[in-house]
Write an enzyme that holds these catalytic residues in place. Structure first.
Site, short mmCIF file in Angstrom:
data_model
loop_
_atom_site.label_atom_id
_atom_site.label_comp_id
_atom_site.label_asym_id
_atom_site.label_seq_id
_atom_site.Cartn_x
_atom_site.Cartn_y
_atom_site.Cartn_z
N ARG A 71 106.78 -50.95 15.70
CA ARG A 71 106.64 -52.20 16.44
C ARG A 71 107.99 -52.83 16.75
NH1 ARG A 71 101.65 -55.37 13.84
NH2 ARG A 71 103.11 -55.59 12.13
N GLU A 108 106.95 -49.89 -2.62
CA GLU A 108 106.15 -50.30 -3.77
C GLU A 108 105.25 -49.16 -4.24
OE1 GLU A 108 105.59 -52.08 -0.61
OE2 GLU A 108 107.44 -53.12 -1.06
#
Length: 184
Positions: A71, A108
């Protein structure tokens, strides 16, 4: 007769807010996805955002604009063209033909890598890096490090939206960050 509001008079942060749709529990439960498709589909809103990115590029003296896949591409490429600058895509691993420069980084939930076409990079360039959302900062930091390892200077990172509660500025150190809109 009520006059039509001038969309150019609205602050860019309000334009961004109006153009982002929250999608709860996507791509997994507990995540709120920030969908920028409505903003991209509105030529006035996209033009306002593009103009804001161009203004930052000019203010910081950028000589090239880079966008983080995917994006970030949609915001960086039109801004680069409008500013009269080149555009460098910072891609996910395996999307560019060799030779590439690569930066692995931790997420993560695992690891990822970003790549940059070695044939496009010119050491000494002043790079404006663009992405859509600054969340935890891991991808943005990896992109900055990749560009810096290639011998360029990241003069600023521009994001459409910063999710401040996730602390994404901290991993970026003292690199300048410009958020067109910040949410707590």
């Amino acid at each position: 007769m009520t006059p039509t509001p001038d969309p150019g008079a609205e602050p860019v942060s309000a334009v961004v807010a109006a153009g982002i749709r929250d999608v709860p529990d996507f791509p997994q439960p507990g995540v709120v996805f920030k969908d920028i498709t409505p903003l991209l589909a509105d030529p006035v809103a996209l033009g306002r955002v593009t103009a804001a990115v161009v203004e930052v590029a000019q203010r910081v003296g950028a000589t090239v604009v880079a966008g983080i896949e995917a994006r970030g591409f949609m915001l960086a490429a039109p801004a680069a063209e409008r500013a009269g600058l080149g555009f460098w895509p910072v891609r996910k691993a395996g999307k560019l033909p060799p030779p590439v420069l690569r930066r692995d980084y931790a997420l993560e939930y695992g690891t990822a890598a970003l790549e940059l076409a070695a044939t496009a990079v010119r050491p000494g360039e002043r790079v404006l890096l663009v992405d859509d959302v600054l969340a935890t900062g891991g991808t943005a930091r990896a992109a900055c490090e990749l560009l810096e390892e290639a011998g360029t200077e990241v003069v600023a990172l521009v994001v459409l939206l910063e999710l401040a509660s996730l602390g994404g500025r901290a991993p970026l150190g003292d690199r300048p960050v410009v958020a067109l809109r910040t949410e707590p």
